[in-house]
Design a protein around this motif. Structure first.
Motif, PDB file in Angstrom:
ATOM      1  N   SER A 190      -2.888   6.426  14.461  1.00 54.33           N
ATOM      2  CA  SER A 190      -3.429   4.803  14.839  1.00 54.33           C
ATOM      3  C   SER A 190      -3.683   4.107  13.759  1.00 54.33           C
ATOM      4  N   THR A 191      -4.844   4.516  13.080  1.00 52.26           N
ATOM      5  CA  THR A 191      -5.423   4.512  11.779  1.00 52.26           C
ATOM      6  C   THR A 191      -3.912   3.721  11.080  1.00 52.26           C
ATOM      7  N   LEU A 192      -3.384   4.841  10.557  1.00 46.16           N
ATOM      8  CA  LEU A 192      -2.326   3.592   9.377  1.00 46.16           C
ATOM      9  C   LEU A 192      -1.757   2.196  10.036  1.00 46.16           C
ATOM     10  N   GLY A 193      -1.731   2.660  11.804  1.00 47.17           N
ATOM     11  CA  GLY A 193      -0.740   1.469  12.490  1.00 47.17           C
ATOM     12  C   GLY A 193      -2.050   0.715  12.173  1.00 47.17           C
ATOM     13  N   SER A 194      -3.311   0.349  12.536  1.00 51.84           N
ATOM     14  CA  SER A 194      -4.365  -0.763  12.238  1.00 51.84           C
ATOM     15  C   SER A 194      -4.529  -1.668  11.028  1.00 51.84           C
ATOM     16  N   LEU A 195      -3.809  -0.429   9.834  1.00 54.94           N
ATOM     17  CA  LEU A 195      -3.306  -0.725   8.587  1.00 54.94           C
ATOM     18  C   LEU A 195      -2.295  -1.525   8.556  1.00 54.94           C
ATOM     19  N   SER A 196      -1.256  -1.440   9.502  1.00 52.43           N
ATOM     20  CA  SER A 196       0.083  -2.312   9.878  1.00 52.43           C
ATOM     21  C   SER A 196       1.242  -1.309   8.661  1.00 52.43           C
ATOM     22  N   VAL A 197       0.362  -0.622   8.608  1.00 54.72           N
ATOM     23  CA  VAL A 197       1.855   0.223   7.181  1.00 54.72           C
ATOM     24  C   VAL A 197       2.681   1.180   7.702  1.00 54.72           C
ATOM     25  N   ARG A 198       4.360   0.469   7.781  1.00 55.29           N
ATOM     26  CA  ARG A 198       5.037   0.381   8.502  1.00 55.29           C
ATOM     27  C   ARG A 198       6.158   1.683   7.318  1.00 55.29           C
ATOM     28  N   THR A 199       5.829   1.640   6.552  1.00 52.52           N
ATOM     29  CA  THR A 199       6.976   1.996   5.538  1.00 52.52           C
ATOM     30  C   THR A 199       7.052   3.431   5.246  1.00 52.52           C
ATOM     31  N   MET A 200       6.573   3.482   6.400  1.00 46.65           N
ATOM     32  CA  MET A 200       6.799   5.781   6.776  1.00 46.65           C
ATOM     33  C   MET A 200       6.989   6.491   7.424  1.00 46.65           C
ATOM     34  N   LYS A 201       8.442   7.050   7.067  1.00 44.72           N
ATOM     35  CA  LYS A 201       9.154   7.755   8.369  1.00 44.72           C
ATOM     36  C   LYS A 201       8.052   8.648   9.332  1.00 44.72           C
ATOM     37  N   SER A 202       7.580   9.345   9.236  1.00 46.62           N
ATOM     38  CA  SER A 202       6.786   9.694  10.231  1.00 46.62           C
ATOM     39  C   SER A 202       5.144  10.605   9.684  1.00 46.62           C
ATOM     40  N   VAL A 203       4.826  10.884   9.941  1.00 49.85           N
ATOM     41  CA  VAL A 203       3.113  11.233   9.647  1.00 49.85           C
ATOM     42  C   VAL A 203       2.829  12.365   9.487  1.00 49.85           C
ATOM     43  N   ARG A 253       1.630   6.586  -1.211  1.00 51.40           N
ATOM     44  CA  ARG A 253       0.421   8.096  -2.098  1.00 51.40           C
ATOM     45  C   ARG A 253      -0.379   6.746  -1.241  1.00 51.40           C
ATOM     46  N   GLN A 254      -0.956   6.255  -2.039  1.00 50.18           N
ATOM     47  CA  GLN A 254      -1.864   5.596  -2.927  1.00 50.18           C
ATOM     48  C   GLN A 254      -2.507   4.865  -0.972  1.00 50.18           C
ATOM     49  N   THR A 255      -2.018   3.973   0.100  1.00 48.97           N
ATOM     50  CA  THR A 255      -1.729   4.394   1.153  1.00 48.97           C
ATOM     51  C   THR A 255      -2.908   5.316   2.068  1.00 48.97           C
ATOM     52  N   VAL A 256      -1.729   6.621   1.756  1.00 47.38           N
ATOM     53  CA  VAL A 256      -2.128   7.598   2.715  1.00 47.38           C
ATOM     54  C   VAL A 256      -4.130   7.347   2.008  1.00 47.38           C
ATOM     55  N   ALA A 257      -3.584   7.669   0.493  1.00 51.25           N
ATOM     56  CA  ALA A 257      -5.911   8.120   0.139  1.00 51.25           C
ATOM     57  C   ALA A 257      -6.431   6.686   0.660  1.00 51.25           C
ATOM     58  N   ALA A 290       6.591  -4.108  -5.992  1.00 54.54           N
ATOM     59  CA  ALA A 290       7.051  -4.086  -4.790  1.00 54.54           C
ATOM     60  C   ALA A 290       5.489  -3.581  -3.820  1.00 54.54           C
ATOM     61  N   GLN A 291       5.880  -2.027  -4.770  1.00 56.19           N
ATOM     62  CA  GLN A 291       4.788  -1.096  -4.103  1.00 56.19           C
ATOM     63  C   GLN A 291       3.454  -1.771  -4.345  1.00 56.19           C
ATOM     64  N   THR A 292       3.144  -2.726  -5.335  1.00 53.05           N
ATOM     65  CA  THR A 292       2.151  -2.991  -5.622  1.00 53.05           C
ATOM     66  C   THR A 292       1.415  -4.248  -4.459  1.00 53.05           C
ATOM     67  N   GLU A 293       2.684  -5.331  -4.186  1.00 50.78           N
ATOM     68  CA  GLU A 293       2.557  -5.508  -3.230  1.00 50.78           C
ATOM     69  C   GLU A 293       1.809  -5.265  -1.958  1.00 50.78           C
ATOM     70  N   GLN A 294       2.171  -4.015  -1.761  1.00 48.09           N
ATOM     71  CA  GLN A 294       2.407  -3.236  -0.481  1.00 48.09           C
ATOM     72  C   GLN A 294       0.679  -2.952  -0.113  1.00 48.09           C
ATOM     73  N   VAL A 295       0.545  -2.272  -1.745  1.00 45.74           N
ATOM     74  CA  VAL A 295      -0.957  -1.770  -1.379  1.00 45.74           C
ATOM     75  C   VAL A 295      -2.090  -3.068  -1.437  1.00 45.74           C
ATOM     76  N   LEU A 296      -1.790  -3.908  -2.413  1.00 46.83           N
ATOM     77  CA  LEU A 296      -2.650  -5.231  -2.083  1.00 46.83           C
ATOM     78  C   LEU A 296      -2.634  -5.984  -0.793  1.00 46.83           C
ATOM     79  N   LEU A 297      -1.611  -6.143  -0.010  1.00 45.97           N
ATOM     80  CA  LEU A 297      -1.664  -6.173   1.281  1.00 45.97           C
ATOM     81  C   LEU A 297      -2.897  -5.672   2.272  1.00 45.97           C
TER      82      LEU A 297
END
Ligand SMILES: Nc1ncnc2c1ncn2[C@@H]1O[C@H](COP(=O)(O)OP(=O)(O)O)[C@@H](O)[C@H]1O
Ligand SMILES: [Mg+2]
Lengths: 433, 254
Positions: B124-137, B149-153, B177-184
């Motif tokens: 739910s934490t990842l979901g609240s950050l709208s992280v959608r690029t990971m296959k499985s927690v 990895r940056q997202t997980v940290a 692309a990943q930079t944009e992801q992290v900035l979002l």
């Protein structure tokens, strides 16, 4: 300039808006989907380098087929029982070593620690007539002190474990001599100790223990599933749970069944039953695995093995974890010493001196990574089974002893190569450790 | 104007005779992104180490939520809701996402890990950050990309209920692309009311994501500007010392 920045800003804002508008997508947990999905996920994990003990199990099957073709005695009932009792001591030593290998350390003194422990044991038991349980408890305590000593020098003083335990490897050979007295060799006279490797449990008791093991497996599976359900997270299909337990029940049941058949030559004196050492090893392995898989300590051990700095920053007491791993290793090494003493029947001044490298080899062959953080206890046992099968099979073929060492060495290098390649595949370069 | 969650007043730090922070002021606001920029050796890392409690300041005032505090250990900082995501991330590659997010703070029930509960919270934490690029927690971190990895940290810090997240060069090692992801993700953090202090060398990133820009030059905070009132040339000037920031002049120019 200013307009360009504004562009970046608005495009980012737009993306956030669309992202915020959608309902947050749930991320999978790996528990969803049908059995076929689960299987595919497993295959893809294996292909990405998480092979675990698959290569070792495959190797074991190949060895069994090969030796059976070359010598029909290999898969005979007496030899299967032999293989189990012969594996017990090396397997226990390998399991002990897995605890320190998981934190990317090594204990070169594990074999001679067993030697010192057994020297203490026979002096107390034979020499002074101390009850064998008390004598063994004292040797265990000696092992724990040795583990604390190693752990202190590695974790607190900061000496590489290779150096500390190499020193002890040399020193303890002397200590064994001192405890036993020059040139003294003691026979193991305690019947209970001899029985561990040389006697069997009655067939009925074998089935009872089997039933308990199956029930415990089923019980823990349901317990875990219940906890996941209560937590409101996906669970695997119940069929998969039963299938897993059924496979375990059938395989272990087959072993119990075979070992409960008469394997003696004289019909008047049947030899049947599971060797006593087998349930002991299974129980210790089960307890150790539960601790590694289900406790904070277990996960912290893996964390220290994977990235000690990350573990430290997460507030984990890295030194305490390291010390505890060495304590467990030395303690379980003493247990392996008891099995070996039971098997060979004598404790002399060279007891355990050549074993530790085989133990390390067993862990590596089983797929435990020497780089730390990856591996399970059972892999030590499976690796030991492979190494013991090589010695046993080549022994049946009456080949010269040198061949055994050559083959074992080759298998070890092969296993280490598999480890290195799978690490590469998993994208974990050595440089990042 | 919102009250700052963190306020540094005249903090100083020296190593022997060398004064690295020469009386620095800084404010971090809840729900806003503050950037900290400066050339190599300007003292950025030293400044955030003080906030993280790993290397306390020699003198100066630290106010958190308006109250003066002493940050002398990482635990102090953590208790006040200050979380730092270091450049080297400090993740265990051999563990999965959930295990990394909960490392050192695992939840247990009857002595055994509450894996289901932790999995749910991580999801739910990842979901609240709208992280959608990971296959499985339950994916191992070794199988993740740099941005993931940056997202997980970062998610680890969020899970900790951080009030302020400090990010040290979060995009330095990432592709476009990943930079944009992290900035979002950084923006989303701020939207949730978290104060973000981001250190970056990349001015494009800073202008894309920050509300305020603080420029450190040789241990002195030489400029504090609103992103919308500034431009890249000016900020480059402050960083290199070629330009002097004068709040009044800036206002007059508009
Ligand atoms: N532990 C230390 N001992 C001595 N000097 C240090 C130490 N840490 C940082 N410095 C010095 O302080 C200055 C600022 O360093 P730092 O805060 O890392 O700058 P930045 O992160 O902005 O590049 C540098 O000149 C560096 O050499
Ligand atoms: Mg720095």
């Amino acid at each position: 300039m200013t307009t360009e920045q504004k562009d970046v800003d608005t495009s980012l804002a737009a993306k956030i808006d669309t992202a915020g508008g959608a309902t947050p997508p749930g991320i999978a947990t790996g528990y969803e989907g049908t059995a076929a999905d689960q299987f595919r996920a497993y295959v893809s994990r294996v292909r990405s380098g998480e092979m675990g003990m698959l290569p070792a199990l495959g190797g074991f099957v190949v060895l069994c087929i090969l030796f059976q073709i070359l010598s029909p005695d290999f898969l005979s009932l007496p030899n299967i029982a032999n293989l189990m009792t012969q594996t017990a001591f090396l397997g226990m030593l390998a399991v002990a070593l897995v605890f320190v290998i998981l934190i990317a350390e090594i204990d070169l003194s594990a074999g001679v620690t067993a030697g010192v422990g057994m020297a203490v044991f026979v002096q107390l038991n034979n020499g002074m007539g101390v009850n064998w349980i008390l004598a063994f408890a004292i040797s265990l305590a000696v092992g724990i002190v040795i583990g604390l000593f190693i752990g202190y020098f590695v974790a607190k003083v900061g000496i590489p474990s290779f150096v500390v335990t190499l020193g002890l490897f040399l020193g303890f050979q002397g200590l064994q001599l001192v405890i036993l007295g020059d040139g003294n060799t003691y026979r193991v006279t305690e019947p209970a100790v001899t029985a561990i490797e040389n006697s069997n449990i009655p067939p009925v008791v074998g089935w009872i223990l089997w039933a308990i093991a199956v029930l415990v497996t089923l019980g823990t599976a349901f317990y875990d599933r219940g906890r996941r359900v209560r937590a409101g997270v996906p669970v695997r299909g119940i069929g998969l749970l039963f299938a897993r337990v059924a496979v375990i029940a059938v395989v272990s049941g087959a072993v119990v069944f075979l070992l409960n058949l008469n394997r003696g030559n004289n019909p008047l004196f049947p030899i049947a039953g599971v060797p006593i050492v087998v349930p002991i090893v299974v129980a210790l392995l089960w307890i150790g695995t539960q601790i590694l898989d289900r406790t904070r300590w277990g996960i912290h051990l893996y964390a220290v093995g994977g990235n000690p700095e990350a573990a430290r920053r997460a507030g984990i007491n890295v030194a305490a974890i390291r010390i505890s791993a060495f304590v467990l290793c030395s303690g379980l090494a003493i247990v392996s010493g008891l099995f070996q003493a039971s098997q060979v029947g004598v404790v002399g001044s060279s007891f355990g001196q050549t074993d530790v490298l085989n133990g390390v080899a067993a862990a590596v062959v089983g797929g435990v990574s020497l780089f730390g953080g990856r591996g399970r206890l059972v892999q030590g046992l499976v690796g030991a089974l492979v190494i013991t099968a090589i010695a046993n099979g080549l022994g049946l073929l009456a080949l010269p002893g040198g061949i055994n060492l050559l083959v074992t060495g080759g298998v070890l290098v092969l296993a280490a190569t598999v480890d290195a390649l799978s690490r590469k595949r998993a994208g974990a370069s050595l440089a990042r450790v | 104007m919102v009250a700052p969650y963190i306020e540094l007043r005249d903090v100083r730090k020296g190593f022997g005779p060398v004064e690295v922070l020469k009386g620095v002021n800084l404010k971090v606001y809840p729900g806003q992104v503050s950037a900290l920029v400066g050339d190599n050796g300007a003292g950025k890392s030293t400044l955030i180490k003080g906030l993280a409690g790993v290397q306390p300041y020699d003198s100066g005032e630290v106010l958190v939520g308006g109250e003066p505090v002493h940050l002398t250990s990482p635990k102090d900082a953590s208790k006040l809701g200050i979380e730092v995501v270091y450049q080297d991330l400090a993740l265990c590659e051999n563990l999965d996402i959930v295990q990394n997010m909960f490392l050192g703070r695992e939840e247990v029930h009857q002595g055994t890990l509450s894996n289901g509960e932790m999995e749910k919270q991580a999801s739910s934490t990842l979901g609240s950050l709208s992280v959608r690029t990971m296959k499985s927690v339950r994916q191992k971190v070794s199988s993740l990309s740099g941005g993931q990895r940056q997202t997980v940290a970062i998610a680890r810090a969020v899970l900790q209920q951080a009030k302020v997240v400090i990010l040290d060069e979060p995009t330095a090692a990432l592709g476009v692309a990943q930079t944009e992801q992290v900035l979002l993700l950084v923006r989303r953090l701020a939207e949730q009311g978290v104060g973000v202090l981001i250190i970056s060398h990349n001015l494009a990133d800073v202008f894309a994501v920050a509300d305020h820009i603080n420029v450190l030059y040789l241990g002195t905070m030489v400029a504090e500007v609103e992103t919308k009132d500034s431009n890249r040339d000016d900020v480059v000037g402050y960083i290199t010392g070629a330009k002097t920031f004068t709040p009044n002049l800036e206002g007059a120019a508009r």
